[in-house]
Design an enzyme around this catalytic site. Structure first.
Site, PDB file in Angstrom:
ATOM      1  CD1 TRP A  95      -2.080  -2.394   2.161  1.00 21.43           C
ATOM      2  CD2 TRP A  95      -2.784  -1.382  -0.178  1.00 21.43           C
ATOM      3  NE1 TRP A  95      -2.820  -2.744   1.402  1.00 21.43           N
ATOM      4  CE2 TRP A  95      -3.812  -2.666   0.386  1.00 21.43           C
ATOM      5  CE3 TRP A  95      -2.552  -0.483  -0.946  1.00 21.43           C
ATOM      6  CZ2 TRP A  95      -4.514  -2.500  -0.432  1.00 21.43           C
ATOM      7  CZ3 TRP A  95      -4.981  -0.897  -2.046  1.00 21.43           C
ATOM      8  CH2 TRP A  95      -4.912  -2.347  -1.609  1.00 21.43           C
ATOM      9  CG  ASP A 148      -3.570   3.511   4.063  1.00 17.98           C
ATOM     10  OD1 ASP A 148      -4.785   3.389   4.857  1.00 17.98           O
ATOM     11  OD2 ASP A 148      -3.793   2.861   2.620  1.00 17.98           O
ATOM     12  CE  LYS A 183      -8.726  -3.369   3.211  1.00 12.85           C
ATOM     13  NZ  LYS A 183      -8.344  -2.280   2.432  1.00 12.85           N
TER      14      LYS A 183
HETATM   15  C1  LIG Z   1      -7.910  -2.346   1.646  1.00  8.90           C
HETATM   16  C2  LIG Z   1      -6.504  -0.882   1.430  1.00  8.90           C
HETATM   17  C3  LIG Z   1      -6.446  -0.053   0.751  1.00  8.90           C
HETATM   18  C4  LIG Z   1      -7.267   0.227  -0.321  1.00  8.90           C
HETATM   19  O1  LIG Z   1      -8.133   0.585  -0.039  1.00  8.90           O
HETATM   20  P1  LIG Z   1      -9.361   0.924  -1.102  1.00  8.90           P
HETATM   21  O2  LIG Z   1     -10.227   1.238  -0.467  1.00  8.90           O
HETATM   22  O3  LIG Z   1      -9.436  -0.413  -1.906  1.00  8.90           O
HETATM   23  O4  LIG Z   1      -8.969   1.473  -2.215  1.00  8.90           O
HETATM   24  C5  LIG Z   1      -5.535   0.691   0.899  1.00  8.90           C
HETATM   25  N1  LIG Z   1      -4.474   1.122   2.138  1.00  8.90           N
HETATM   26  C6  LIG Z   1      -4.542   0.166   2.912  1.00  8.90           C
HETATM   27  C7  LIG Z   1      -3.582   0.233   4.576  1.00  8.90           C
HETATM   28  C8  LIG Z   1      -5.445  -0.843   2.673  1.00  8.90           C
HETATM   29  O5  LIG Z   1      -6.176  -1.953   3.258  1.00  8.90           O
END
Ligand SMILES: *Cc1c(COP(=O)(O)O)cnc(C)c1O
Length: 370
Positions: free
Chosen positions: A112, A182, A206
């Site tokens: 990511w 993030d 998540k």
């Molecule tokens: C799942 C995830 C993403 C991507 O998220 P989307 O909503 O599919 O764009 C980005 N960063 C992390 C840490 C993730 O777990």
């Protein structure tokens, strides 16, 4: 439908270890079901209501306030509900904060942050403060390994790398530079002091709710940094000025997220954090006591409490593990398609029973397929 769906029995026999979209708290799903056709006496579904109606404005405001409280953010933060997933934030962060002549620092700890770094490079100057790429993302860098540029526009990290299963034990010291994180896969899984972050973002699917909404919390002093010609929808300030109701927000995901946030408040982040530690310990103990049959990916000090990743002796056994586990009701255990292996996702809504049962299945499988 002619007969009631076997919801209760199904849930009793399935442990959902999906990495995302992922498990939601059972009481939340039941509440959604109960008020799906008639939202609190309005006679219509919340999906059918105007986003300018008082019912939705209340949900929107409640969700913002709950996030503020749970993350420990003061009034100086704007809480936004945006579309486009966390991935769109890989673009919006540098578009808004990486102004000409400045450099942004990225700490690369997995897929990511690789993606986030690559997007930022399209916008401006990027410095990699540390990269764990050569160690195959087995750990989080130590504080003394971080090499920041002089006066970075911001420092970007990913608090939990969902694919590899490595998690920052604590936020790094950036020497005063704005910290951007993030937090898609570990937001509100532990008390992390939101105010240490100048900006944090998380896709909801998540730990917060269904897919379709991304939470962004941004400190007010950063809102006006964006170049004047940045398109309206891509400016954080546009959404901050309108309480995140500039255009039609993802109404249903925000509604479900608000219920999840109420559930987190009722449970308590401390209680959730302690349970998360116990859940992860069950799985890592099963790995560590397997005599090398299961091999954990992450180094112990960097192990994720949300995504436990490990390998088996060979890929054939991994395929068998995933299949046999699914037959026992453990779903979603295959590792990310880019790394393989096994990934056990243990988000907030997962109780202790699933990891307990899986921790019994693991030595049993190893004994049968040693
Ligand atoms: C799942 C995830 C993403 C991507 O998220 P989307 O909503 O599919 O764009 C980005 N960063 C992390 C840490 C993730 O777990």
């Amino acid at each position: 439908m002619a007969t009631a769906p076997p919801a209760a029995t199904t849930a009793d026999h399935v442990y959902n270890f999906n990495a995302g979209p992922a498990i939601l708290p059972r009481p939340v799903l039941e509440e959604v079901q109960a008020e799906l056709l008639d939202y609190r006496g309005t006679g219509i579904s919340i999906m059918e209501a105007s986003h300018r109606a008082p019912e939705y404005e209340e949900i929107n405001a409640q969700a913002q306030e709950r996030l503020r409280r749970l993350l420990g953010l003061g009034e100086e933060y704007a809480v936004l509900f945006l579309g486009g997933g966390a991935t769109t934030q890989f673009d919006m962060v540098p578009m808004n904060l990486l102004t000409p002549g400045r450099t942004a620092d990225y700490v690369v700890t997995g897929n990511w942050t690789q993606k986030a770094r690559d997007e930022a490079r399209k916008i401006g100057s990027v410095h990699v403060a540390a990269s764990m790429e050569e160690e195959r993302f087995t750990r989080i860098p130590r504080q003394e390994e971080l090499r920041f540029s002089a006066d970075p526009a911001y420092v970007h990290i990913c608090s939990n790398e969902t694919v590899w299963g490595v998690q920052w034990p604590d936020a790094p010291d950036t020497g005063g530079a704005p910290l951007v994180a993030d937090m898609s896969s570990d937001i509100l899984s532990r008390p992390l002091g939101g105010s240490r972050f100048a900006l944090l973002y998380a896709g909801a699917q998540k730990n917060l709710g269904p897919a379709g909404v991304t939470v962004v919390a941004i400190r007010a002093d950063l809102l006006e940094r964006a170049p004047k010609d940045l398109p309206t929808m891509l400016r954080y300030a546009t959404h901050a000025k309108s309480k995140s109701l500039y255009n039609t927000p993802p109404v249903f995901p925000v509604y479900v997220m608000n219920l999840v946030l109420a559930w987190i408040e009722e449970t308590g982040v401390d209680v959730i954090a302690e349970r998360n530690r116990r859940k992860a310990a069950l799985i890592y103990d099963a790995v560590d006591t397997s005599g090398g049959y299961y091999r954990g990916h992450a180094e112990p000090g960097s192990r994720s409490l949300m995504n436990a990743t490990f390998r088996l002796p060979d890929e054939e056994k991994e395929t068998m593990f995933v299949r046999e586990a699914a037959e026992q009701g453990f779903v979603g255990l295959a590792g990310h398609r880019s790394v393989g292996g096994i990934r056990v996702s243990l988000y907030n809504a997962m109780g202790l029973e699933g990891p307990e049962a899986l921790a019994q299945f693991m030595p049993d499988f190893a004994a049968r397929h040693g």
